[in-house]
Design an enzyme around this catalytic site. Structure first.
Site, PDB file in Angstrom:
ATOM      1  NE  ARG A   1      62.722  13.252  12.428  1.00  0.00           N
ATOM      2  CZ  ARG A   1      62.751  11.682  12.375  1.00  0.00           C
ATOM      3  NH1 ARG A   1      62.449  11.216  11.354  1.00  0.00           N
ATOM      4  NH2 ARG A   1      63.117  10.899  13.371  1.00  0.00           N
ATOM      5  CB  THR A   2      67.314  17.801  14.383  1.00  0.00           C
ATOM      6  OG1 THR A   2      66.099  17.512  14.705  1.00  0.00           O
ATOM      7  CG2 THR A   2      67.964  19.491  14.586  1.00  0.00           C
TER       8      THR A   2
ATOM      9  CE  LYS B   1      88.949  12.497  27.258  1.00  0.00           C
ATOM     10  NZ  LYS B   1      90.071  13.200  26.242  1.00  0.00           N
TER      11      LYS B   1
ATOM     12  NE  ARG C   1      68.096  17.071  19.201  1.00  0.00           N
ATOM     13  CZ  ARG C   1      67.142  16.281  18.364  1.00  0.00           C
ATOM     14  NH1 ARG C   1      67.121  15.232  18.431  1.00  0.00           N
ATOM     15  NH2 ARG C   1      66.340  17.097  17.771  1.00  0.00           N
TER      16      ARG C   1
ATOM     17  CG  HIS D   1      63.081  20.986  18.422  1.00  0.00           C
ATOM     18  ND1 HIS D   1      64.421  21.354  17.691  1.00  0.00           N
ATOM     19  CD2 HIS D   1      63.156  19.587  18.142  1.00  0.00           C
ATOM     20  CE1 HIS D   1      64.817  20.542  16.857  1.00  0.00           C
ATOM     21  NE2 HIS D   1      64.306  19.512  17.085  1.00  0.00           N
TER      22      HIS D   1
HETATM   23  N1   CP Z   1      61.938  16.025  15.056  1.00  0.00           N
HETATM   24  C1   CP Z   1      63.117  15.941  15.327  1.00  0.00           C
HETATM   25  O1   CP Z   1      63.698  16.508  16.260  1.00  0.00           O
HETATM   26  O2   CP Z   1      63.737  14.708  14.992  1.00  0.00           O
HETATM   27  P1   CP Z   1      64.948  14.043  15.176  1.00  0.00           P
HETATM   28  O3   CP Z   1      64.957  13.687  16.856  1.00  0.00           O
HETATM   29  O4   CP Z   1      65.357  12.866  14.635  1.00  0.00           O
HETATM   30  O5   CP Z   1      65.994  15.128  14.994  1.00  0.00           O
END
Ligand code: CP
Length: 308
Positions: free
Chosen positions: A55-56, A85, A106, A134
């Protein structure tokens, strides 16, 4: 409108900025219905993902495309970037900021987005930092509650599942604390209870919260059940703890019968077995609509951090 730059943690927002973000997000819904825009023409977004995502990453990339911008991406960055590396995150950011106008990160370590922001001259958007935060998920969660229930002040939310490892519930608790007369119920197996730093923050900001054991009982008194996955990947070799937590709280038809007609079930997704598939057709099951709102929120954030 306040200038928005890095998006690192949910505490950074105030109500005025949240209202601005949600106003731009509403505009973005209209932009998508008109097949997009070119307002970010020639701007470049880099997505650096050291942990898996559906999703993100894809909603950020779709958001940039729908605004006419360009996308560079590295997924599995621990393996497929020069992190393999031994390059530090800070050095990677110093390099990528020369190639892109905004970096979506991320990472598997809590605090990584803060470290990146400390060295970056372009906006860093935290797309999840280990069990830390998040914030863009929390923004889309709060936007979804506003859209589905029609208010945020006076809202009552049950946060269910893996509250110790869940960065989404941590960021959501910080963000809901901005609103008045909010009540939070934490419903978690003992091994993954909400951590003390969040509870301390809520106490300091006079937000009501209770830890509960009976999901059915809590379901009768809330506006939102926010269910989460027990995160197997955060347990390491603590298999027994994982097995103890897994399957303890499931949103099924019995829970749906206890829930009011106006309430909603939300989940950041992905789900494994903590929401029964029979729940999906119920109009109160808001989790797929919630994920779609992620596109509009991320379009709004990109527009706001990149606007001239
Ligand atoms: N909700 C969420 O962060 O989903 P993903 O891990 O698929 O990005």
């Amino acid at each position: 409108m306040d200038r928005l730059f890095h998006v690192v943690e949910a505490q950074q927002f105030d109500r005025s900025l949240l209202a601005d973000i949600f106003s731009v997000t509403k505009e973005m819904e209209e932009v998508v219905s008109r097949y997009g825009s070119n307002i970010l023409n020639r701007r470049i977004m880099a997505t650096l993902f050291y942990e898996p995502s559906t999703r993100t990453r894809l909603s950020f990339e779709s958001a940039m495309h729908r605004l006419g911008g360009e996308v560079m991406t590295t997924e599995s960055a621990q393996e497929f970037s020069s992190a393999a590396k031994g390059e530090t995150l800070e050095d990677t950011i110093r390099i990528v900021e020369g190639y892109a106008d905004v970096i979506v990160l991320r990472h598997f370590q809590s605090g990584a987005a803060r470290r990146a922001a400390d060295v970056a001259s372009v906006p860093i958007l935290n797309a999840g930092d280990g069990p830390g935060q998040h914030p863009t998920q929390a923004l889309l969660d709060v936007y979804t509650i506003q859209k589905e229930i029609g208010r945020l002040d006076g809202i009552s939310v049950a946060m269910v599942g893996d509250l110790a490892n869940g960065r989404t519930v941590r960021s959501l608790a910080y963000l809901l604390a901005k609103y008045d007369d909010v009540t939070l119920y934490f419903v978690a197996p003992d091994v993954v209870r909400m951590k003390e730093d969040i509870k301390d923050y809520l106490r300091r900001h006079r937000v009501r919260f209770q830890e509960e054991k009976d999901l059915l009982d809590v379901s009768r008194k809330v506006d939102v059940i926010y269910q989460t996955r027990i995160q197997r990947e955060r347990f390491g070799d603590r298999i027994e703890d994982y097995e103890q937590a897994r399957g303890r709280y499931v949103v099924d038809m019995q829970v749906m019968e206890a829930l009011s007609e106006q309430a909603r079930v939300m989940h950041p997704l992905p789900r494994v077995d903590e929401i029964a598939p029979e729940v999906d057709p119920d109009p109160r099951a808001a989790y797929f609509r919630q994920a779609h709102n992620g596109l509009y929120i991320r379009m709004a954030l990109l527009r706001m951090v990149l606007e001239a």
